[in-house]
Enzyme design. Structure first.
Site, mmCIF file in Angstrom:
data_model
loop_
_atom_site.group_PDB
_atom_site.id
_atom_site.type_symbol
_atom_site.label_atom_id
_atom_site.label_comp_id
_atom_site.label_asym_id
_atom_site.label_seq_id
_atom_site.Cartn_x
_atom_site.Cartn_y
_atom_site.Cartn_z
ATOM 1 N N GLY A 162 0.859 -1.189 0.000
ATOM 2 C CA GLY A 162 0.000 0.000 0.000
ATOM 3 C C GLY A 162 0.892 1.236 0.000
ATOM 4 N N ILE A 164 2.365 2.833 2.491
ATOM 5 C CA ILE A 164 3.594 2.705 3.299
ATOM 6 C C ILE A 164 4.557 1.750 2.607
ATOM 7 C CG2 ILE A 164 4.531 1.890 5.507
ATOM 8 C CD1 ILE A 164 1.918 2.912 6.815
ATOM 9 N N SER A 183 0.708 -8.905 -1.989
ATOM 10 C CA SER A 183 -0.444 -8.067 -1.651
ATOM 11 C C SER A 183 -1.672 -8.909 -1.906
ATOM 12 C CB SER A 183 -0.500 -6.845 -2.580
ATOM 13 O OG SER A 183 0.002 -5.705 -1.928
ATOM 14 N N ARG A 184 -2.852 -8.353 -1.552
ATOM 15 C CA ARG A 184 -4.075 -9.122 -1.834
ATOM 16 C C ARG A 184 -4.184 -9.425 -3.325
ATOM 17 N NH1 ARG A 184 -7.963 -5.643 1.819
ATOM 18 N NH2 ARG A 184 -6.524 -4.191 0.904
ATOM 19 N N SER A 185 -3.745 -8.467 -4.155
ATOM 20 C CA SER A 185 -3.754 -8.735 -5.600
ATOM 21 C C SER A 185 -2.556 -8.042 -6.237
ATOM 22 C CB SER A 185 -5.054 -8.217 -6.212
ATOM 23 O OG SER A 185 -5.169 -6.848 -5.911
ATOM 24 N N GLY A 240 3.691 -2.797 10.984
ATOM 25 C CA GLY A 240 2.234 -2.834 10.767
ATOM 26 C C GLY A 240 1.499 -2.937 12.091
ATOM 27 N N ARG A 241 1.162 -4.153 12.450
ATOM 28 C CA ARG A 241 0.542 -4.449 13.747
ATOM 29 C C ARG A 241 1.137 -5.757 14.254
ATOM 30 N NH1 ARG A 241 -0.754 0.075 13.910
ATOM 31 N NH2 ARG A 241 -2.841 0.966 14.088
ATOM 32 N N GLU A 270 0.327 -5.332 23.027
ATOM 33 C CA GLU A 270 0.947 -4.106 23.549
ATOM 34 C C GLU A 270 0.225 -3.646 24.801
ATOM 35 O OE1 GLU A 270 1.001 -1.372 20.268
ATOM 36 O OE2 GLU A 270 2.328 -2.647 19.125
ATOM 37 N N HIS A 288 6.100 1.095 19.310
ATOM 38 C CA HIS A 288 4.999 1.535 18.443
ATOM 39 C C HIS A 288 5.170 3.037 18.147
ATOM 40 C CE1 HIS A 288 0.609 0.578 17.202
ATOM 41 N NE2 HIS A 288 1.102 1.521 16.442
ATOM 42 N N ALA A 290 6.480 4.387 15.102
ATOM 43 C CA ALA A 290 6.840 4.670 13.705
ATOM 44 C C ALA A 290 6.344 6.028 13.228
ATOM 45 C CB ALA A 290 6.321 3.557 12.797
HETATM 46 O O1 GLV Z 1 0.063 2.701 14.489
HETATM 47 C C1 GLV Z 1 -0.124 3.791 14.116
HETATM 48 C C2 GLV Z 1 -1.137 4.136 13.166
HETATM 49 O O2 GLV Z 1 -1.943 3.279 12.782
HETATM 50 O O3 GLV Z 1 -1.183 5.330 12.800
#
Ligand code: GLV
Length: 324
Positions: A162, A164, A183-185, A240-241, A270, A288, A290
């Site tokens: 995407g 990022i 990616s998904r596609s 990401g997460r 977290e 966390h 970024a």
């Molecule tokens: O983790 C941070 C965001 O989603 O902006």
């Protein structure tokens, strides 16, 4: 509190809340639940505010906006998060109720991509590990550290191309890395090799950079099979997460040296960080953070205020995820 001002429930304050709150307190009554030990309904009762007076929630990605929270607030009209990600919000309940949702928009994209690249370089070149070593030795000596690994020439598999992911790819191309992606596609406008199988992407990569959103489909998208395919010298970077990676397996693969290292800005539960990671020199940990630049936070604060104003004046949200 001025009774005629709209109530905004602050579930998770923006990092800049100490500036935000006074700046906008002549327009809204902010009720900061995160500064109270009380559960939501008791908290509102203690402030003599009826749950149906709450029209807006302000939150950050660390506070879950569950269906229970949403159902406690019958007149809620908008959830404004100061994050890009929205996995902490029960979006199906918002959709069902017609609750509008606004995010931080995309301005922190470049900051997040910068940190991904920073973590990647740190793990490969052992910057944090060397820093710890220099500090311990006090007197500088040629250090007896394991050698780092060159950044240029690495095959970097981006998981989630995407906004990022594209910024990460752009930066790493300038370092001479070869970019691959899942990616998904397949993206018709992109010439990087596409892998529909994440295991195959991992098998063809030296580094995986995890950039996708957390959804039901992407939960634990990086599992043990992917890590074993990445291999003993492979590095994983996650901005990401946390739950995109099966964290238990990640810890085990790192401890058993099934993969070479990791740079992690996010964690599955977290603020909990698995204790095994603390002593590993080939792992770089970040809280966390970024998007934590002054520029991103100033922008986020303005966007949140703009979305509040738009909502209370019945205008389209500035950065809508769900809007009518
Ligand atoms: O983790 C941070 C965001 O989603 O902006």
């Amino acid at each position: 509190m001025a009774q005629n001002l709209p109530y905004v429930l602050v579930l998770g304050p923006p990092l800049t809340y100490s500036e935000f709150q006074p700046r906008y307190s002549s327009s809204y009554n902010f009720l900061n639940l995160s500064s109270s030990p009380l559960p939501l309904l008791q908290f509102l009762a203690a402030h003599r505010v009826h749950p149906s007076s709450i029209r807006a929630i302000l939150c950050n990605p660390l506070q879950r906006v569950t269906a229970d929270v949403l159902r406690s607030l019958p007149s809620l009209g908008v959830v404004i998060t100061t994050s890009v990600g929205t996995d902490h919000i029960d979006l199906s309940e918002c959709r069902r109720r017609g609750i509008r949702v606004a995010t931080a928009g995309g301005l922190s994209t470049e900051d997040v991509a910068d940190l991904a690249v920073g973590l990647l370089i740190d793990v490969l070149r052992r910057i944090s590990a060397s820093d710890r070593c220099v500090r311990k030795l006090i007197r500088f000596e040629f250090l007896n550290l394991p050698l780092g690994s060159q950044v240029g020439g690495k095959r970097v598999g981006i998981v989630g191309l995407g906004k990022i992911g594209m910024e990460v790819a752009k930066r790493l191309e300038a370092f001479g890395c070869k970019i691959l992606y899942h990616s998904r596609s397949k993206k018709p406008s992109v010439s990087y090799p596409f892998y529909s199988s994440i295991v195959e992407l991992a098998a063809s990569s030296d580094v995986l950079v995890v950039c996708c959103a957390l959804t039901e489909e992407s939960h634990h998208i990086i599992d043990r099979k992917v890590m074993l395919a990445l291999g003993k010298d492979g590095v994983i970077v996650n901005i990401g997460r946390g739950a995109l990676i099966d964290e238990k397996e990640l810890v085990q693969c790192l401890v058993e040296k099934e993969i070479g290292g990791a740079g992690l800005d996010v964690f599955e539960n977290e603020p909990h960080v698995p204790k095994e990671l603390i002593s590993l020199d080939n792992v770089v940990l970040s809280p966390h953070a970024a998007s934590m630049t002054l520029e991103s936070f100033n922008h986020t604060m303005e966007i949140a205020a703009g979305n509040l104003e738009a909502f209370f004046s019945n205008k389209p949200l500035l950065t809508p995820l769900l809007d009518d």
